[in-house]
Design a protein around this motif. Sequence first.
Motif, PDB file in Angstrom:
ATOM      1  N   LYS A  80       0.285   5.255   3.366  1.00  0.00           N
ATOM      2  CA  LYS A  80       0.124   4.944   4.833  1.00  0.00           C
ATOM      3  C   LYS A  80      -0.318   3.675   5.080  1.00  0.00           C
ATOM      4  CE  LYS A  80      -1.747   9.848   5.992  1.00  0.00           C
ATOM      5  NZ  LYS A  80      -2.620  10.396   6.407  1.00  0.00           N
ATOM      6  N   GLU A  81      -1.092   2.981   4.396  1.00  0.00           N
ATOM      7  CA  GLU A  81      -1.544   1.784   4.754  1.00  0.00           C
ATOM      8  C   GLU A  81      -0.454   0.837   4.478  1.00  0.00           C
ATOM      9  OE1 GLU A  81      -4.785   0.735   2.272  1.00  0.00           O
ATOM     10  OE2 GLU A  81      -6.379   2.000   3.336  1.00  0.00           O
ATOM     11  N   ALA A  82       0.375   1.115   3.548  1.00  0.00           N
ATOM     12  CA  ALA A  82       1.879   0.201   3.213  1.00  0.00           C
ATOM     13  C   ALA A  82       2.799   0.129   4.277  1.00  0.00           C
ATOM     14  CB  ALA A  82       2.392   0.317   1.731  1.00  0.00           C
ATOM     15  N   THR A  83       2.652   1.279   4.995  1.00  0.00           N
ATOM     16  CA  THR A  83       3.722   1.502   6.211  1.00  0.00           C
ATOM     17  C   THR A  83       3.200   0.803   7.484  1.00  0.00           C
ATOM     18  OG1 THR A  83       4.365   3.758   5.097  1.00  0.00           O
ATOM     19  CG2 THR A  83       4.904   3.288   7.555  1.00  0.00           C
ATOM     20  N   ILE A  84       2.041   1.098   7.413  1.00  0.00           N
ATOM     21  CA  ILE A  84       1.460   0.220   8.699  1.00  0.00           C
ATOM     22  C   ILE A  84       1.420  -1.125   8.428  1.00  0.00           C
ATOM     23  CG2 ILE A  84      -0.595  -0.263   9.872  1.00  0.00           C
ATOM     24  CD1 ILE A  84      -1.627   2.778   9.228  1.00  0.00           C
ATOM     25  N   LEU A  85       1.388  -1.760   7.257  1.00  0.00           N
ATOM     26  CA  LEU A  85       1.147  -3.312   7.033  1.00  0.00           C
ATOM     27  C   LEU A  85       2.801  -3.631   7.308  1.00  0.00           C
ATOM     28  CD1 LEU A  85      -1.233  -3.444   4.295  1.00  0.00           C
ATOM     29  CD2 LEU A  85      -1.538  -4.368   6.582  1.00  0.00           C
TER      30      LEU A  85
END
Length: 161
Positions: A80-85
Motif C-alpha cells: 500500500k505504501e509503495a503504491t501511494i509513494l
Amino acid sequence: MFINRLLPNSFKGFVLMKKRLILINEATFEELFSFKLSLLNVFVAGTLGAIFLITGTTLLIAFTPLREYIPGYASSQLKKEATILALKTDSLTLALEKNETYLKGIQKVLTGKLEHVTFNKDSILVQTHPTIPIEKMQASDEELVLRKEVNAKEESQKKPL
C-alpha cells in the motif's frame, strides 16, 4: 529349512508379511498396546502423513501473516505504501515539469528572447501535458477479442434462466 520358512519367496510376500509392533512398559513388562503391521501399511501411512504435513504447512504459510517472514514476500502494508509513494512521485514529476516550463518561459521574457507574443501562463501549462499518439489510443486485436468475450459473458449472465 527353518530359515526358508521365515523368509518370503517374493518381494510381494515381503511387503505384505504381517509383523507385530508391541509397546511394553519396561518397569512392569506390561503390554501397553500392540499393532499388526506390514511394510506396505507403514509406507502408506508415512506417505499420507508427509502429504498432510506438507499441505498443512503450505496452507498455514499461504493464508496467514507468516508469509511475510519468507524472503521475497512483501507485507500488504508495504505494498500500500509503495503504491501511494508511486502516485505521489508521478504527481510531483508532473508538477516539476510544469514549473520548469513556466520558468523557461519567464527566462525568455526576462532575457528578451521572446518574440512579440502575449505571455500566457495557461499556454505554457498546456505544453507540459503529454500528448498520446493516436496509434496508442486504438485498441489492439487482442483487446478487441477480449472485449467481445466479456460482452458475450455479460449478456449471457443477464438472460434469465
